[in-house]
Structures are given as C-alpha cells and as structure tokens.
Design a protein around this motif. Structure first.
Motif, PDB file in Angstrom:
ATOM      1  N   PRO A   1       0.804  -1.237   0.000  1.00 23.64           N
ATOM      2  CA  PRO A   1       0.000   0.000   0.000  1.00 23.64           C
ATOM      3  C   PRO A   1       0.829   1.277   0.000  1.00 23.64           C
ATOM      4  O   PRO A   1       0.518   2.220  -0.723  1.00 23.64           O
ATOM      5  CB  PRO A   1      -0.841  -0.137   1.272  1.00 23.64           C
ATOM      6  CG  PRO A   1      -0.991  -1.612   1.459  1.00 23.64           C
ATOM      7  CD  PRO A   1       0.317  -2.198   1.010  1.00 23.64           C
ATOM      8  N   GLU A   2       1.887   1.324   0.808  1.00 22.28           N
ATOM      9  CA  GLU A   2       2.688   2.541   0.857  1.00 22.28           C
ATOM     10  C   GLU A   2       3.436   2.762  -0.448  1.00 22.28           C
ATOM     11  O   GLU A   2       3.601   3.903  -0.897  1.00 22.28           O
ATOM     12  CB  GLU A   2       3.660   2.484   2.038  1.00 22.28           C
ATOM     13  CG  GLU A   2       2.982   2.588   3.393  1.00 22.28           C
ATOM     14  CD  GLU A   2       3.977   2.878   4.510  1.00 22.28           C
ATOM     15  OE1 GLU A   2       5.190   2.975   4.207  1.00 22.28           O
ATOM     16  OE2 GLU A   2       3.553   3.021   5.665  1.00 22.28           O
ATOM     17  N   VAL A   3       3.915   1.683  -1.086  1.00 16.60           N
ATOM     18  CA  VAL A   3       4.582   1.807  -2.378  1.00 16.60           C
ATOM     19  C   VAL A   3       3.592   2.328  -3.420  1.00 16.60           C
ATOM     20  O   VAL A   3       3.904   3.236  -4.203  1.00 16.60           O
ATOM     21  CB  VAL A   3       5.169   0.454  -2.812  1.00 16.60           C
ATOM     22  CG1 VAL A   3       5.700   0.532  -4.240  1.00 16.60           C
ATOM     23  CG2 VAL A   3       6.276   0.016  -1.853  1.00 16.60           C
ATOM     24  N   ALA A   4       2.397   1.769  -3.425  1.00 24.06           N
ATOM     25  CA  ALA A   4       1.384   2.192  -4.387  1.00 24.06           C
ATOM     26  C   ALA A   4       1.026   3.665  -4.191  1.00 24.06           C
ATOM     27  O   ALA A   4       0.902   4.426  -5.160  1.00 24.06           O
ATOM     28  CB  ALA A   4       0.138   1.320  -4.249  1.00 24.06           C
ATOM     29  N   VAL A   5       0.873   4.075  -2.943  1.00 23.05           N
ATOM     30  CA  VAL A   5       0.550   5.475  -2.662  1.00 23.05           C
ATOM     31  C   VAL A   5       1.681   6.389  -3.109  1.00 23.05           C
ATOM     32  O   VAL A   5       1.447   7.480  -3.644  1.00 23.05           O
ATOM     33  CB  VAL A   5       0.235   5.670  -1.160  1.00 23.05           C
ATOM     34  CG1 VAL A   5       0.129   7.156  -0.819  1.00 23.05           C
ATOM     35  CG2 VAL A   5      -1.051   4.949  -0.789  1.00 23.05           C
ATOM     36  N   GLY A   6       2.933   5.949  -2.910  1.00 20.99           N
ATOM     37  CA  GLY A   6       4.069   6.753  -3.373  1.00 20.99           C
ATOM     38  C   GLY A   6       4.037   6.980  -4.868  1.00 20.99           C
ATOM     39  O   GLY A   6       4.317   8.088  -5.352  1.00 20.99           O
ATOM     40  N   TYR A   7       3.674   5.940  -5.622  1.00 23.16           N
ATOM     41  CA  TYR A   7       3.567   6.086  -7.084  1.00 23.16           C
ATOM     42  C   TYR A   7       2.419   7.024  -7.463  1.00 23.16           C
ATOM     43  O   TYR A   7       2.578   7.930  -8.285  1.00 23.16           O
ATOM     44  CB  TYR A   7       3.345   4.716  -7.724  1.00 23.16           C
ATOM     45  CG  TYR A   7       4.538   3.792  -7.681  1.00 23.16           C
ATOM     46  CD1 TYR A   7       5.828   4.285  -7.622  1.00 23.16           C
ATOM     47  CD2 TYR A   7       4.373   2.401  -7.688  1.00 23.16           C
ATOM     48  CE1 TYR A   7       6.922   3.426  -7.575  1.00 23.16           C
ATOM     49  CE2 TYR A   7       5.452   1.543  -7.664  1.00 23.16           C
ATOM     50  CZ  TYR A   7       6.727   2.053  -7.606  1.00 23.16           C
ATOM     51  OH  TYR A   7       7.804   1.208  -7.581  1.00 23.16           O
ATOM     52  N   ILE A   8       1.253   6.800  -6.862  1.00 17.57           N
ATOM     53  CA  ILE A   8       0.074   7.593  -7.210  1.00 17.57           C
ATOM     54  C   ILE A   8       0.244   9.051  -6.788  1.00 17.57           C
ATOM     55  O   ILE A   8      -0.240   9.969  -7.463  1.00 17.57           O
ATOM     56  CB  ILE A   8      -1.190   6.981  -6.579  1.00 17.57           C
ATOM     57  CG1 ILE A   8      -1.449   5.597  -7.170  1.00 17.57           C
ATOM     58  CG2 ILE A   8      -2.388   7.881  -6.786  1.00 17.57           C
ATOM     59  CD1 ILE A   8      -1.641   5.593  -8.681  1.00 17.57           C
ATOM     60  N   LEU A   9       0.955   9.261  -5.695  1.00 17.13           N
ATOM     61  CA  LEU A   9       1.192  10.625  -5.229  1.00 17.13           C
ATOM     62  C   LEU A   9       1.988  11.417  -6.273  1.00 17.13           C
ATOM     63  O   LEU A   9       1.704  12.595  -6.546  1.00 17.13           O
ATOM     64  CB  LEU A   9       1.933  10.590  -3.890  1.00 17.13           C
ATOM     65  CG  LEU A   9       2.104  11.905  -3.126  1.00 17.13           C
ATOM     66  CD1 LEU A   9       0.771  12.603  -2.941  1.00 17.13           C
ATOM     67  CD2 LEU A   9       2.756  11.641  -1.776  1.00 17.13           C
ATOM     68  N   GLN A  10       2.983  10.770  -6.878  1.00 18.21           N
ATOM     69  CA  GLN A  10       3.750  11.440  -7.931  1.00 18.21           C
ATOM     70  C   GLN A  10       2.860  11.764  -9.136  1.00 18.21           C
ATOM     71  O   GLN A  10       2.921  12.867  -9.696  1.00 18.21           O
ATOM     72  CB  GLN A  10       4.918  10.564  -8.374  1.00 18.21           C
ATOM     73  CG  GLN A  10       5.993  10.368  -7.317  1.00 18.21           C
ATOM     74  CD  GLN A  10       7.201   9.650  -7.884  1.00 18.21           C
ATOM     75  OE1 GLN A  10       7.817  10.086  -8.857  1.00 18.21           O
ATOM     76  NE2 GLN A  10       7.557   8.527  -7.287  1.00 18.21           N
ATOM     77  N   ALA A  11       2.043  10.793  -9.531  1.00 19.43           N
ATOM     78  CA  ALA A  11       1.134  11.032 -10.661  1.00 19.43           C
ATOM     79  C   ALA A  11       0.152  12.159 -10.342  1.00 19.43           C
ATOM     80  O   ALA A  11      -0.165  12.987 -11.208  1.00 19.43           O
ATOM     81  CB  ALA A  11       0.377   9.747 -10.992  1.00 19.43           C
TER      82      ALA A  11
END
Length: 935
Positions: A247-257
């Motif tokens: 979840p934290e990795v996914a949020v890190g990616y989506i946050l950049q997008a």
C-alpha cells in the motif's frame, strides 16, 4: 458481444452496433470479413469470410473509418451508448472492442478500437499501448524509415490515434517516442488544427511527473509528435509482475502522478484517460503521466465544439465544427477513455467532465495497484460503464486485508459515483495521501540525519576521486606547458614551432571535446551538435568560409604540415586522456552516485516531492556541489538550482563548475530558441491556414488570419516559458497555459496589440537584411581577408626576415612604453609619456614591387587596382568584426568603412591614397562600434 475473426481467430467485440451487415477489416491480420448484426439484441453477431472483395467497397470508400451497413434496420435506442441530439435524432453508436496484442509486454486487458472500424459515430475508446516506455514493444510492421529529423527504429504499438514508434532524434542523438497521426484523421484539416493547438499547449508543460512533449511537425503529409522516451516500465507492467503492490509503495507512485496531474489541471488540461498503462515508472523511481493532451479523437473534438456552441451559441474563430465542413451530424455526447477506469459521468459525455473525472480514474488506478485488479471487470465496454455508474465498489480492505482502512477510505472517496462527493481537486487528494504516508509538502523540509550524512559522504567520495584530481592537474599542467612553449618559441623567433604548439593545444582540446562528447554525450557537445544540425545553407557556407580562411592562414604562415603532424599527436593525446583517465574517474565515482540514486529512489517512494529532493541535494552537497548535482540531474536542472538554492553562507554564490560553458550554452540556446520559434510559427500557420480553408474561408483571408494566430501562439508560448524560469517569488499570476494559448489562437489581436512593437521581424529577416545582415557581411569579409592572405603568400611578404623585423618592432614599442610608464609613476609627471617614439619597423614591402593577386575568374585590371595592397585585408577584418552584431544598423557603418578601406583610391577623393583609405575605413568602423550596435 464477443466475436472472433474468421481468418486468424483474433477475439473481438462489438458494442451498441446498429443491426445490419458490415464489411470491415480485422485489426490484427488486416483481412476483410463480413459482420452481421441481427435485429434481435439477444442474438450474437456473426463474423464470416467475404465471398468477394467487392463487398468491402463500403469500408474502403470511407476515410474516417465509418462503415455503412448493407442493410439498415431501425436501431434500438440505448440511453447510455446511443446518445440523442437536442432535436431528438438518434445517433448510431457502432465501434469495436479489441483485446490488446498479446505480443506487447505489459499490455492490460483494456478495450481498444479497431483500426478500420467506426470510431467517429459513437463510443470512443482511446487506449493506446503505453508506448513511451522501453518495456513496451511489438513486432515492427510496415513503417516509415524517417520522419523529419527522426530516424524510425521500431514500432512500439498502435492505438486510437495511430502508430507510435521508437525513433532517434538525429540532432540530439537521443531516443524519443514518435506518435504518428492516423492518415484518415489527418485528412480533416479542422481536426488537425484543433489537435495541434492542444498538443502545442501540452508541449509547454514542463514537470517532473509529466512526459515531456518535445516537438511536432509534418513530413510528406504525415503529422507527428515527438515525446520523452521513458526508460523503464508502466505501472501496468509492475502490477502484472507483482500481482499487487504494498500500500505505501502504491501510494508513493500515485502521489507522484497526482502532482503531475495537479500541474496539468492548473493549466486547464484534463487527461481523461488516467490508467496504469499511462503511468510510467523510470529507472530513477520517478512516475510520469503519459499521453496528456494527446488522447482526443475527431468525434471527441466535435463534441467539445458542440458543447461550446451549446453554451455560447457562437463559434470562436477557427473552431467551426467538423460537421459543418464534412456535412455529417455532430454528436452531442461522446465518451472517451478506458472503461475499466472511467468516471461514471465520462461514459455519458466526456466533453463535459472536469478535473474530478481524473481523480476518479486515479482512484481506480490506485485501487488496481493495491488489489491487483480494477474496481470492476466485464466482457464489454457497455458492461463496465454500467457497473461504474450503478454498482457499488467493493472496499479495497475487503479484497486485500493488508490495505489499511484509512487508505481504503481515501480510495473510496476518490471513486465516489457523484463528482461532488469526491475530493474537490487534486490538491486535497495529495494532502490526504501525504497524511497517510506521514509527510507534508507545505512546510520546510528537514532531512533525516542518516540521509544528510549519506549525501555528505557520497559528495566527498565524488569530489575526492583520486583520478579526477590527477586529471584536473594533468589538463591544467599540459595547457600551461603548451602556452610556455609557444611564448618561448616566439621569443626565440621560431614562429613555425610556436604555431605548431599553438595548434597542438587547440586541436587537443577539440579532439578531447569530440571524443568525450561522442562517448559520454556531454551536455555542451549535445548542444553544439544540435545547433550544427539546425544550420541553414547560409550557416554552412559561413562554416565553410571560416574553414577555408583558417586553411589559408596556415598556408600563408607555412604551418600546414606542422598542424597536420601536431593534429595526429593531439588525437592520440585526447584518446589517451579519455581512455586512461575519464573511464577511471567514472568507475571511482559510480558507487557514490549509485548510493545517492538509491537513497533518492527510496525518498520518492515515500512520497517526497521531486523539487524537495533536489533542493535537499543542492543545499546539503557543500561548497563544491555543482558537478555532483549536474551528474545526477543534468545541466539545466543545475542552472535552475543555482538560481533558487545556490547561495551559501551570507548569501554568497557557492563555487561554480565549468562556468566557461555558460555563455556558450546561452548563445546556443538563444539561437535555437529563435530557430524553433520560426519553425513552429511556419508549421502552425500552415496547419491553421488549411483548417480555415476547410471551413470555407478564402485563401488570402485564411493566410492572414493563420499568420496572426501562429504569431500570437508562439509569442504567448515564449512568455510562458520565460515566466516558468523565474523564481516562484517573482512570478506574476497569469492565465493557465491551455487558456492562454487557446485565447491566442482564437483572438490573436488581443495578444499582439500590446506586443506589436517588439514582434516585428528583425532587420536581418527583411529583404534589405538579406544583403546587409551579419551573415552576408561575414562571408564578404572572409572572401576579402582570404584574398589578402593569398596575395601576401604569392608575394612572399611573410618571410622570416620580415617576421623578425615585425617582432623586433613590437618588442621595442613594449619596452619603451614600460620604461616611460615607470618613469611617469616615479616622477608623477604624465608629460613624460609624450616622449614615446614609434620605432621604424623595417619590413621590406614596396607596393611598386608587388604583384597583383593571381586568382581564377579575377580580371587583371581589377586585381591590379584593388588586390595589390593590404586594403582588402583591412576591409575584410572590419566586416568580420561587424558580423558579430545582429541587425542592419551596424551595416550603415561597417559597409561604408569597408568600402573606403577597400576602394578608397578608386573613389577619386583627393589625398585618399591606399594607406590613408585604410585608416579612414578603420575610423568609420570604430565609430560603428559605438553608434551601430543594436540595443
């Protein structure tokens, strides 16, 4: 409604098709077959081989891809997929669903249109394979070998807009993603004009989390756009390989997008097709949003225009609907995007959606990353859209237990059915995701102690690399040694030896620049390569003239063979430096760079903004930060960081690295910016003109309006770029990029009226400037100076004896000046300086004993009158110096000065002999230095 191709068994699908028989083509094997859609909606369509090629004529005759049914029956209205115009007219909605090509790595099960099937009469699905990433490739088919300045390497994929290729930009020697528009779309000038405006606006977006659009152009009737080629993979590929993400990795990616999309939304640009395939993860862990501003289709453009008409009742100049020019009925509602990630309201009318539709799609993408699948799955676009509009979404924590409830709540709010129930903007989404990760981008950033220590350690290793210090000392020592040898040779009157070592130093530097540039693609080498590739015919003539003049000087000075010999030595020395030192320096520094990049990748993964990371590296890298920073992020990023954060204690600038490059790069950038603006202006004018003609505007009016629109758009784009370079504290609030360029295209006079005085073409672009501009002056100066050198060579004026006399005279002047200056200082009497006497330099040159220049095509009478003394050389020197100033104002002084110096005696002015004419011409030239420079 699934079907298969009767030839290759490729699975296809039909959505909302009108009953009847259709002759069309399989997008995979490209063979034609017959499709029969029964009147009874419960029965499935039937695909069968064609008995003859004549049955396919109904498809071949349509450029837009719309097929005409052989037998037409009354369609059954569908409230979702068969929209209705205000007058109550039912619009048929027939299009294809096609599973992605299984040979494309990382492809997701999304719906894409067939290449020859109707895409301008109904539900639009633009779902190209993410072709910007190095992980997506497909077997190349028939493709062009070159477009414009791009060499086509391979096909990356095909989609709704057309083909996408991996290409090599020859001028910069870099890989790009080249998107080529479908020929049938390019046949609509009005659509091309509108699409190009949107793409040009998108090209002005510069953000770490957006794929950069570099250029656009036309070549042999083909429209193309070049974009950043991201070395990495799509988030779709990441999910496919890892099934689901932490979840934290996914949020890190989506946050950049989300940050990239937030920047685009601030510029009035909505993506409308956010999905894992359009989010690219590069090797540094940076997520980039792809296809922003390039996902529209003719039908969608028509829908946007129809909505403009519906709200305003007036068509803005240059935005006449396609239906007006084509005679077709324009749809009021068109859906565009990928159904698995599409907002409910987008399935009804994509032209009416706002930024909250991208929030919904981004939420669906985050849902996919943490659960391993989209919120809904279905066999058809109709089924998926219906589920998004009516069925509740299963909370992510109910599918994957490790998804925290707090994150699940954020996702569910992002994917709320009604736009007003979602986050109001991406700023709120970013704040919520940052709070989930425990970070904040609003306050000052304080790095962890371990991060600061690791960065300091890596910077120290980088700057103290043993071989780097040896290289610096070796290059400095070699340069000093070469200079000393040249000086000693001059004092010993060994002029050939001095010229040889001077050439050794020059050619070693040039050879090292070329070898290191080719091998390491250094920034300065890339810029020089770019400006050379962009040269016009006149620029090439100037370079050739300069080379010829240089060779002529070597011939006259009898240094040709000395330079040839020393040139070979120079290449060997440069090769040795690069092989023995440069590669070793890279090896010694690689570990420090790898550790830093790994730390930055981890910090990005934890949600830290790119600008914050770069500020951290700049501020915590010590006094000698620039080379380290440039190696990590590039030269342009270093210049930006120098302006924003480059000051150290007490506000003083810290030590610069290789600052000698800065004025050269600034000059190249200025030249390239001018070239690019002119090229873009010509192309935009051509496209706008064709669009206006297609609307029925007469040629002269279309040409005038297109010229003004193109000039306004390029002017506005230049202002936007200039404003983006200013520090945040100095920026003035301006309209968004999308709004500004759209307004410039539709109402150019509003943009140009206040800027008109500064937008006139430079004098060098006018007919007078073609004759009097800097380039013609330079070429004429080179010809005259070269002729003078040849004359001196033919008369053997540069003999050893004359050279020694000249050298002795210069030394006497210097010695006398030094003695008198010392005496004046000691006695404090400046009148002492009046006693300076010019020594007689006994150079044996007598005009009565010289022979006029002998050259082909030069009449003897002209040679005897004009090319038998030093006057052509002085005139040429004046013209060459004047060419460094743009505009024709300098010409008003330089050309008379050269004319007087060159042909003074022939003017018939009493007392104006050859020597006095040279002095008079020089005086006029000096006056031009003060009065003729453009301000």
């Amino acid at each position: 409604m699934p079907i298969v191709c009767p030839y290759c068994q490729n699975p296809l699908g039909v959505k909302g098709a009108k009953p009847g028989r259709y002759a069309t083509k399989c997008p995979k094997c490209t063979r034609k077959f017959q499709l029969t859609v029964p009147e009874d909606p419960t029965q499935e369509p039937v695909a069968s081989p064609l008995k003859s090629e004549t049955m396919a004529a109904t498809v071949a005759g349509t450029q837009s891809g719309a097929t005409q049914p052989a037998t037409e029956m009354a369609p059954k209205p569908n409230p979702l997929l068969s929209p209705t115009l205000p007058g109550g007219t039912d619009i048929p909605t027939s299009a294809w669903e096609s599973k992605p090509n299984p040979t494309i790595a990382g492809a997701r099960p999304t719906v894409t249109p067939g290449s020859q099937l109707p895409t301008d009469q109904g539900f639009e699905v633009d779902s190209e394979p993410s072709s910007h990433s190095s992980m997506t490739s497909s077997p190349p088919g028939a493709r062009p070998t070159q477009l414009g300045g791009y060499q086509i390497l391979e096909e990356l994929g095909r989609g709704g807009m057309g083909a996408v290729y991996l290409a090599r930009q020859l001028s910069l020697d870099r890989n790009v993603a080249l998107k080529v528009m479908k020929p049938e779309w390019a046949s609509s000038p009005t659509f091309v004009s509108r699409f190009t405006r949107e793409a040009y606006a998108a090209a002005q977006l510069v953000h770490h989390n957006i794929v950069q659009i570099y250029d656009f152009g036309q070549d042999r009737g083909t429209n193309y756009f070049s974009m950043e080629f991201v070395q990495g993979e799509t988030l779709a590929s990441v999910v496919k390989s890892q099934k689901k993400l932490d979840p934290e990795v996914a949020v890190g990616y989506i946050l950049q997008a989300a940050r990239g999309l937030q920047y685009a939304h601030a510029q009035s640009m909505i993506h409308r097709d956010v999905k894992p395939d359009n989010l690219l993860l590069n090797d540094q862990g940076i997520v980039k949003v792809a296809d922003l501003g390039l996902v529209k289709t003719p039908a969608f453009a028509e829908a946007e225009i129809a909505r403009e008409l519906d709200t305003s009742g007036v068509v803005a100049p240059g935005t006449v609907p396609l239906s007006v020019s084509s005679g077709q009925i324009t749809m009021a509602n068109v859906a565009m995007g990928t159904p698995a990630y599409m907002a409910p309201e987008q399935g009804v009318d994509a032209a009416a959606v706002d930024a909250r539709a991208d929030i919904y799609s981004l939420g669906c993408t985050l849902y996919d990353l943490v659960t391993g699948r989209p919120p809904f799955e279905g066999k058809s676009a109709y089924e998926l859209i219906t589920k998004h509009q009516s069925e509740p979404i299963t909370p992510p924590e109910m599918i994957v237990k490790r998804v925290p409830k707090a994150l699940s709540e954020i996702i569910l709010k992002m994917v709320a059915k009604r736009p007003e129930d979602r986050y109001a903007n991406l700023g709120q989404v970013i704040k919520a995701l940052e709070a989930f990760l425990g970070i904040s981008s609003t306050g000052p950033f304080s790095p962890r102690e371990e991060h600061a220590n690791l960065l300091g350690e890596c910077v120290e290793i980088f700057n103290n690399a043993p071989t780097a210090k040896i290289r610096s000392k070796a290059l400095l020592g070699a340069g000093i040694a070469c200079g000393v040898i040249v000086l000693l040779s001059l004092l010993a009157k060994q002029f050939i030896l001095a010229g040889g070592f001077l050439g050794l130093g020059f050619m070693t530097g040039l050879a090292y620049f070329l070898i290191a540039g080719f091998a390491g693609k250094t920034y300065l080498f890339t810029k020089v390569r770019e400006v050379i590739f962009g040269n016009s015919l006149v620029d090439w003539l100037m370079m050739l003239a300069t080379l010829v003049l240089g060779v002529t000087v070597l011939v006259v000075l009898k240094l040709v063979w000395a330079w040839v010999a020393f040139g070979i030595v120079a290449v060997l020395i440069a090769t040795g430096i690069h092989s023995a030192l440069d590669r070793k320096v890279e090896a010694e520094r690689s570990e420090a760079l790898d550790r830093t990049e790994e730390m930055l990748r981890s910090m990005r993964l934890h949600g830290l903004e790119e600008q914050t990371l770069r500020q951290f590296v700049c501020k915590y890298s010590g006094e000698q930060w620039e080379e380290f920073y440039e190696t990590l992020f590039g030269y342009e990023a270093k210049i930006t960081a120098r302006d924003l954060w480059g000051r150290g204690d007490r506000g003083r600038l810290r030590k610069k690295y290789a600052a000698w490059r800065d004025p050269i790069i600034q000059w190249i950038d200025s030249k390239q910016q001018s070239r690019r603006a002119e090229r873009e202006k010509r192309l935009l004018q051509k496209i706008e003109e064709k669009g206006l003609e297609a609307q029925g505007v007469n040629l002269m009016t279309a040409r005038r309006r297109a010229h003004r629109a193109a000039e306004a758009m390029v002017t506005m784009a230049a202002e936007i770029k200039e404003a983006s370079r200013q520090p945040a504290a100095l920026k003035v609030e301006k309209p968004s990029i999308g709004q500004a360029l759209r307004h410039a295209a539709e109402k150019p006079e509003d943009v140009l009226v206040d800027r008109e005085p500064g937008l006139h073409k430079s004098a060098s672009d006018r007919p007078l400037g073609i004759i009097l501009g800097p380039k013609p002056r330079f070429l004429a100066g080179v010809v005259l100076a070269g002729a003078c050198l040849l004359w001196m060579h033919q008369n053997e004026l540069l003999t050893q004896e004359n050279a020694k006399a000249l050298s002795k005279g210069v030394q006497d002047i210097a010695s006398q000046s030094k003695e008198l200056a010392t005496k004046a200082v000691n006695t404090k009497d400046l009148d002492v300086l009046k006693g300076v006497k010019t020594p007689i330099i006994e150079v044996k040159v007598d005009r009565n004993q010289t022979v006029p220049l002998k050259a082909p095509f030069l009449p003897k009478n002209i040679a005897g009158q004009f090319f038998n003394w030093f006057n052509p050389g002085v005139a040429g020197f004046i013209l060459i110096l004047s060419s460094f100033f743009r505009g024709v104002r300098m010409s008003y002084f330089a050309i008379p000065a050269a004319l007087v110096a060159f042909a003074g005696p022939a003017l018939g002015i009493p007392g104006l002999n050859y020597d006095i004419s040279m002095l008079a011409g020089t005086g006029i030239g000096i006056a031009g230095w003060f009065l003729g420079r453009s301000r």
